[in-house]
Design an enzyme around this catalytic site. Structure first.
Site, PDB file in Angstrom:
ATOM      1  N   VAL A 327       0.743  -1.286   0.040  1.00 17.54           N
ATOM      2  CA  VAL A 327       0.182   0.156  -0.120  1.00 17.54           C
ATOM      3  C   VAL A 327       0.891   1.161   0.214  1.00 17.54           C
ATOM      4  O   VAL A 327       2.060   1.104   0.615  1.00 17.54           O
ATOM      5  CB  VAL A 327      -0.933   0.159   1.148  1.00 17.54           C
ATOM      6  CG1 VAL A 327      -1.792   1.018   1.250  1.00 17.54           C
ATOM      7  CG2 VAL A 327      -1.713  -1.086   1.105  1.00 17.54           C
ATOM      8  N   GLU A 328       0.332   2.247  -0.718  1.00 13.79           N
ATOM      9  CA  GLU A 328       1.186   3.665  -0.836  1.00 13.79           C
ATOM     10  C   GLU A 328       1.645   4.112   0.460  1.00 13.79           C
ATOM     11  O   GLU A 328       2.659   4.879   0.438  1.00 13.79           O
ATOM     12  CB  GLU A 328       0.476   4.425  -1.570  1.00 13.79           C
ATOM     13  CG  GLU A 328      -0.630   5.181  -0.997  1.00 13.79           C
ATOM     14  CD  GLU A 328      -1.736   5.552  -1.929  1.00 13.79           C
ATOM     15  OE1 GLU A 328      -2.214   6.629  -1.845  1.00 13.79           O
ATOM     16  OE2 GLU A 328      -2.221   4.741  -2.972  1.00 13.79           O
TER      17      GLU A 328
END
Length: 525
Positions: A327-328
């Site tokens: 996830v970013e």
């Protein structure tokens, strides 16, 4: 070392002068300095000051109620430079009503711009954003009519005969951060935060411009009692500290709960095999999208359909060990949360800094990214950042899709009102959506299909009834759902006619089966 300046939230609000620029650090409600933000809002509502502020933030920082929603008042803000506003309805209203100047910078570029500013560089130089609404030759990241005539904050450079964008430095007067423990010298740690974010980079950027750093902390401890390796920001860089007097309300780990040690890596909890999600259009799209994975891939999941279903399907299919989900915010592995808690995960295997994560996404590039989408045109351009009058902004979308080796967009074929069922492993459309998504002209270019083709990037656009591939010769329809009529239920509902593969085939009937697993492991093998 000088003792820290401990003050109240009201005193912190009193430090903010009219017309200044404030950077706040957080994502969703994670690391939101709620005590300070509320106090600034209350001061404005009482006295009309501080006013005409510029608010700077790299990613969405709200849960539709708290966070930087506290700044969403006409006259309190004159300008916002941000990454995403999808969970900030009041801010989006100010933007769409032209009450404030509004600029969007891609989230990863923004997180790393702080590093460039801190080091005294002339800005962040990158190819990310070229050919999209970020490009100053298109919109320059300007999100409303009011901003169109305003000064550009991005320009185009040529280096070694190649084009780049330069994201210009933004002088900061204040930076508001949050941590867990602070000692008497002001040294701040962040161990209970479920993200590492870009805290130190932003602090040093603020200091470069002579600004003040204000920190909110949960606990005050004795001088020197924080392990030196756990100090996120040395006290010498912090001008004032507010100890939160109501952590349950104003220092929550995330929107949904005050604190859970599994989300910051303090413990790992047993996870029972979850019940399979019911088969819906969104799950169907997720199943077909995941068929693009290969064993060993590192994947990224964006908001929308991917965030809602990808993690759950991987679990149902028992393939979590075959791939690595990221996830970013910096997460590797684990069980991600979604919605208002997007960006955190339980039982993560690794959790790195937000700006460091984008070194990977913007450099080597993730193997496969699954992204939501709203519109697509005949060139393969995609809009996911401005739908209707809603100016949601880029988030990490532009960064991640620019350099991913394979981009898989996930979207329903039509929008607003689509109703389907899946009897006998076939798609049955009972009510068509009112919104056409395959259009001649996008409202905004978030992903540039021509640039993707030029560099040979792999791209698929997956819907419940049709799968498209971006090929060198153009956008090509490669699969249709069993039970769907090509002419009346696909081509007649598009504003343009796509290329059609001579090997057009039906989507695998297994993904229309209501039982799980459907056999994803076989595809990975």
């Amino acid at each position: 070392m000088k003792k820290a300046n401990f003050i109240t939230a009201d005193q912190a609000a009193g430090l903010i002068e009219d017309g200044k620029t404030i950077a706040t650090i957080g994502m969703t409600l994670v690391s939101a300095s709620e005590s300070i933000l509320k106090a600034i809002e209350q001061r404005f509502l009482r006295s009309g000051s501080p006013n005409q502020l510029t608010l700077v933030h790299s990613c969405g920082q709200s849960d539709r109620d708290r966070g930087i929603q506290h700044f969403a008042h006409e006259h309190m803000l004159s300008r916002i430079i941000g990454g995403h506003w999808g969970l900030q309805p009041k801010m989006m209203k100010l933007i769409q009503e032209n009450k404030i100047l509004a600029y969007c910078i891609p989230q990863g570029q923004f997180a790393q711009l702080y590093r460039s500013m801190a080091g005294g560089e002339p800005g962040k130089i990158s190819k990310v954003g070229l050919g999209t609404f970020i490009d100053p030759r298109i919109e320059g990241g300007k999100m409303n009519e009011l901003t169109k005539s305003a000064v550009d904050i991005i320009d185009v450079l040529e280096i070694d005969n190649e084009e780049y964008l330069r994201y210009k430095p933004i002088p900061l007067d204040y930076c508001i951060i949050r941590g867990t423990y602070v000692d008497e010298y002001g040294n701040l740690s962040t161990e209970e935060e479920p993200m590492q974010l870009e805290v130190l980079s932003a602090v040093l950027a603020c200091k470069k411009f002579g600004g003040k750093v204000i920190a909110q902390a949960k606990y005050k401890v004795a001088a020197g009692s924080i392990h030196c390796k756990k100090v996120t920001v040395p006290g010498v860089f912090i001008d004032a500290v507010v100890i939160c007097d109501n952590p349950e309300l104003d220092h929550r780990q995330t929107s949904s709960f005050a604190f859970d040690p599994a989300y910051c890596g303090d413990i790992r909890v047993p996870v029972a095999q979850s019940e399979a999600l019911p088969l819906t259009v969104r799950k169907l799209i997720g199943r077909r999208a995941l068929m693009e994975l290969s064993q060993g891939d590192v994947l990224n999941v964006g908001t929308g359909i991917p965030n809602d279903v990808i993690g759950s399907i991987l679990s149902e299919e028992q393939v979590q060990e075959e791939v690595t989900l990221t996830v970013e915010s910096g997460i590797y592995g684990g069980i991600p949360m979604g919605g208002i808690d997007f960006g955190i995960a339980k039982n993560s295997l690794a959790l790195i800094r937000h700006d460091d994560q984008f070194d990977y996404y913007n450099g080597a590039g993730v193997d496969v990214t699954f992204m939501g989408a709203g519109e697509m045109d005949a060139a393969g351009n995609v809009n996911a950042t401005k739908l209707g009058v809603t100016p949601t902004g880029a988030g990490g979308f532009v960064d991640i899709t620019t350099n991913a080796k394979h981009v898989v967009f996930c979207s329903t074929f039509t929008g607003k009102g689509l109703e389907c069922s899946f009897e006998n492993n076939r798609l049955h459309i009972h009510q068509e959506g009112k919104i056409i998504k395959f259009v001649n002209q996008l409202q905004q270019i978030s992903y540039n299909g021509n640039i993707a083709r030029q560099k040979g990037q792999k791209m698929h656009y997956v819907t419940e009834r049709a799968v498209f591939e971006l090929r060198p010769e153009g956008l090509t329809l490669i699969e249709i759902a069993p039970g769907v009529d090509l002419q009346t239920q696909i081509l007649d509902l598009m504003e343009f006619t796509p290329l059609i593969s001579p090997n057009l085939k039906e989507m695998d009937a297994a993904i229309f089966n209501e039982h799980a697993p459907f056999g994803l492991k076989d595809y990975l093998d």
